[in-house]
Design an enzyme around this catalytic site. Structure first.
Site, short mmCIF file in Angstrom:
data_model
loop_
_atom_site.label_atom_id
_atom_site.label_comp_id
_atom_site.label_asym_id
_atom_site.label_seq_id
_atom_site.Cartn_x
_atom_site.Cartn_y
_atom_site.Cartn_z
N TYR A 4 10.74 9.13 1.37
CA TYR A 4 10.74 8.15 0.27
C TYR A 4 11.34 8.68 -1.04
O TYR A 4 11.39 7.92 -2.01
CB TYR A 4 9.30 7.66 0.03
CG TYR A 4 8.69 6.99 1.25
CD1 TYR A 4 9.18 5.76 1.69
CD2 TYR A 4 7.67 7.58 1.97
CE1 TYR A 4 8.65 5.14 2.81
CE2 TYR A 4 7.12 6.97 3.11
CZ TYR A 4 7.63 5.75 3.51
OH TYR A 4 7.10 5.13 4.62
N ARG B 250 4.10 11.09 -1.83
CA ARG B 250 4.07 10.84 -0.38
C ARG B 250 5.42 11.17 0.26
O ARG B 250 6.46 10.74 -0.22
CB ARG B 250 3.65 9.39 -0.07
CG ARG B 250 4.71 8.36 -0.35
CD ARG B 250 4.28 6.93 -0.07
NE ARG B 250 4.08 6.63 1.32
CZ ARG B 250 4.26 5.42 1.85
NH1 ARG B 250 4.64 4.40 1.10
NH2 ARG B 250 4.05 5.23 3.12
N ASN C 194 8.11 -5.60 -0.91
CA ASN C 194 8.02 -4.48 0.03
C ASN C 194 6.55 -4.43 0.45
O ASN C 194 5.72 -3.84 -0.24
CB ASN C 194 8.44 -3.17 -0.62
CG ASN C 194 8.35 -2.00 0.35
OD1 ASN C 194 7.81 -2.15 1.46
ND2 ASN C 194 8.87 -0.85 -0.03
N PRO D 91 0.79 -1.22 0.00
CA PRO D 91 0.00 0.00 0.00
C PRO D 91 0.83 1.28 0.00
O PRO D 91 1.84 1.38 0.71
CB PRO D 91 -0.83 -0.10 1.29
CG PRO D 91 -0.16 -1.15 2.12
CD PRO D 91 0.50 -2.09 1.14
N ASN D 92 0.36 2.22 -0.79
CA ASN D 92 0.92 3.58 -0.88
C ASN D 92 2.26 3.67 -1.62
O ASN D 92 2.78 4.76 -1.81
CB ASN D 92 1.05 4.23 0.52
CG ASN D 92 -0.28 4.32 1.22
OD1 ASN D 92 -1.22 4.88 0.66
ND2 ASN D 92 -0.41 3.74 2.40
N HIS E 181 12.73 -2.37 2.03
CA HIS E 181 12.08 -1.13 2.46
C HIS E 181 12.91 0.04 1.93
O HIS E 181 14.14 0.04 2.07
CB HIS E 181 11.98 -1.04 3.98
CG HIS E 181 11.13 -2.14 4.52
ND1 HIS E 181 9.77 -2.14 4.40
CD2 HIS E 181 11.47 -3.30 5.13
CE1 HIS E 181 9.30 -3.26 4.92
NE2 HIS E 181 10.30 -3.98 5.37
N ALA F 24 3.13 -0.84 4.75
CA ALA F 24 2.58 -0.84 6.11
C ALA F 24 2.17 -2.24 6.57
O ALA F 24 2.19 -2.54 7.77
CB ALA F 24 1.40 0.11 6.20
N ARG G 230 12.98 4.39 12.54
CA ARG G 230 11.70 5.11 12.59
C ARG G 230 10.87 4.73 13.83
O ARG G 230 11.45 4.26 14.81
CB ARG G 230 10.96 4.87 11.26
CG ARG G 230 11.76 5.41 10.05
CD ARG G 230 11.04 5.24 8.74
NE ARG G 230 9.80 6.02 8.71
CZ ARG G 230 8.86 5.85 7.77
NH1 ARG G 230 9.05 4.96 6.79
NH2 ARG G 230 7.76 6.58 7.79
N GLU H 148 12.99 -9.22 1.45
CA GLU H 148 12.20 -8.06 1.89
C GLU H 148 12.97 -6.77 1.58
O GLU H 148 14.19 -6.72 1.80
CB GLU H 148 11.99 -8.20 3.41
CG GLU H 148 11.25 -7.06 4.07
CD GLU H 148 11.25 -7.21 5.61
OE1 GLU H 148 12.11 -7.94 6.16
OE2 GLU H 148 10.39 -6.58 6.24
C1 DQA Z 1 8.11 1.10 3.77
C2 DQA Z 1 8.21 1.32 5.30
C3 DQA Z 1 6.88 1.06 5.97
O1 DQA Z 1 6.99 1.24 7.38
C4 DQA Z 1 5.83 2.03 5.44
O2 DQA Z 1 4.58 1.74 6.02
C5 DQA Z 1 5.76 2.04 3.95
C6 DQA Z 1 6.98 1.93 3.17
C7 DQA Z 1 9.40 1.48 3.05
O3 DQA Z 1 9.54 1.09 1.90
O4 DQA Z 1 10.26 2.18 3.60
O5 DQA Z 1 4.70 2.25 3.39
O6 DQA Z 1 7.88 -0.26 3.54
#
Ligand code: DQA
Length: 146
Positions: free
Chosen positions: A22, A17, A73, A9-10, A99, A76, A106, A97
């Protein structure tokens, strides 16, 4: 070798964002970066992004018997989804994985990664570069396994 690249998501909101967290590059640029990385390394890839937990679970399940590796990835859902963890364990496809941000630096609620428990490696805080490292790590891992 065929990899499935999953973004949660996102991630489709990259560029808009929180650019200080990011970066300013958008999701189209990320897709291009990952596709280029895969083709440079002789890997066939499919990219999938969803804002829905169940859709991600469905995509992982349908990867069974089709893909050699998964780069994920979960965004959230990393910190909440036992369903994604279980799906990764169910298909048992080697997964890495990624990020974009350094989640370890964080908020407290980002300090647990359920999906990461089913992954052979995690890259964080490297921006897009983390996806490149993940693809290369997975490729080397699978080649060593032959
Ligand atoms: C994320 C880190 C997560 O905590 C966050 O909710 C994201 C992006 C990252 O790529 O840094 O949406 O996965």
């Amino acid at each position: 070798m065929k990899f499935l690249i999953i973004n949660g998501p996102n991630i489709n909101m990259l560029g808009i964002r929180e650019p200080s967290v990011y970066g300013r590059q958008d999701y189209a640029a990320l897709k291009q970066f990952i596709s280029d990385t895969c083709s440079e390394n002789g890997i066939e890839c499919e990219l999938f992004q969803s804002n829905h937990e169940g859709a991600i679970v469905d995509r992982i399940q349908s990867a069974y018997g089709v893909f050699d590796g998964i780069v994920i990835n979960p965004a959230a859902y990393t910190h909440t989804s036992i369903a994604i963890l279980d799906a990764l364990k169910a298909v048992a496809i080697p997964a890495v994985e990624v990020h974009i941000s350094d989640v370890s630096a964080r908020e407290d609620f980002r300090q647990i990664s359920y999906a990461g428990m089913a992954c052979i490696k995690t890259y964080m805080g490297l921006g897009f570069e983390g996806y490149r490292q993940a693809v290369i790590y997975l490729k080397n891992y699978l080649e060593a396994d032959k």
